[in-house]
Design a protein around this motif. Sequence first.
Motif, PDB file in Angstrom:
ATOM      1  N   CYS A  99     -53.675  -3.255  58.773  1.00 21.62           N
ATOM      2  CA  CYS A  99     -52.517  -2.670  58.111  1.00 21.62           C
ATOM      3  C   CYS A  99     -52.330  -1.214  58.527  1.00 21.62           C
ATOM      4  CB  CYS A  99     -52.680  -2.762  56.599  1.00 21.62           C
ATOM      5  SG  CYS A  99     -51.303  -1.975  55.750  1.00 21.62           S
TER       6      CYS A  99
ATOM      7  N   CYS B  50     -52.260   1.129  54.831  1.00 21.75           N
ATOM      8  CA  CYS B  50     -53.418   1.469  54.003  1.00 21.75           C
ATOM      9  C   CYS B  50     -54.741   1.240  54.710  1.00 21.75           C
ATOM     10  CB  CYS B  50     -53.367   0.677  52.696  1.00 21.75           C
ATOM     11  SG  CYS B  50     -53.638  -1.094  52.922  1.00 21.75           S
TER      12      CYS B  50
ATOM     13  N   TYR C 106     -56.076  -1.549  55.534  1.00 18.36           N
ATOM     14  CA  TYR C 106     -56.701  -2.811  55.137  1.00 18.36           C
ATOM     15  C   TYR C 106     -56.880  -3.727  56.346  1.00 18.36           C
ATOM     16  CZ  TYR C 106     -57.252  -7.229  52.590  1.00 18.36           C
ATOM     17  OH  TYR C 106     -57.697  -8.432  52.121  1.00 18.36           O
TER      18      TYR C 106
ATOM     19  N   CYS D 123     -49.316  -7.178  54.607  1.00 16.61           N
ATOM     20  CA  CYS D 123     -50.586  -6.729  54.033  1.00 16.61           C
ATOM     21  C   CYS D 123     -50.672  -7.183  52.580  1.00 16.61           C
ATOM     22  CB  CYS D 123     -50.680  -5.215  54.117  1.00 16.61           C
ATOM     23  SG  CYS D 123     -52.118  -4.553  53.268  1.00 16.61           S
TER      24      CYS D 123
ATOM     25  N   CYS E 268     -50.890  -3.650  50.213  1.00 15.85           N
ATOM     26  CA  CYS E 268     -49.778  -2.726  49.977  1.00 15.85           C
ATOM     27  C   CYS E 268     -48.423  -3.319  50.352  1.00 15.85           C
ATOM     28  CB  CYS E 268     -50.009  -1.407  50.731  1.00 15.85           C
ATOM     29  SG  CYS E 268     -49.857  -1.569  52.520  1.00 15.85           S
TER      30      CYS E 268
HETATM   31 ZN    ZN Z   1     -51.774  -2.282  53.542  1.00 14.04          ZN
END
Ligand code: ZN
Length: 123
Positions: free
Chosen positions: A75, A78, A80, A100, A103
């Motif tokens: 991602c 964020c 991730y 994602c 987020c």
């Molecule tokens: Zn994210």
Amino acid sequence: MHEYGLVQEVVLLLLKKLQEGVCPEAGNMEVVLRVGGFAVHSVAATRQAYEVLTKDTPLESSRLTLTISPVTLNCPGCGYQETLGDDQVDPHDPLPLAECPRCGQVGPVHGGRGVESLELVCD
Ligand SMILES: [Zn+2]
């Protein structure tokens, strides 16, 4: 079928190796194949393609050890990271994107599209 093209390439390469004298005793061969997550849809379909394409060749009795590299989402929002299942990404998509789960931002998905490694092991 998507898997056939890839497996056909692999089988041709292996048959060439055998012709060059690798594994003179074609009794107990193991083929260790690792492919990118975008290259194939499923392990079962790839195995089936291998079985069909090696029939009546010296590879017919070989064992196939197949690993599919995971496809991952990174991602950009964020940071991730997630490993995606093969049903979450369309391998035919030239620029696969996934949302994602943390987020909601859409980011690029990374994964291999071809053969990552191929090894012929003989006992
Ligand atoms: Zn994210």
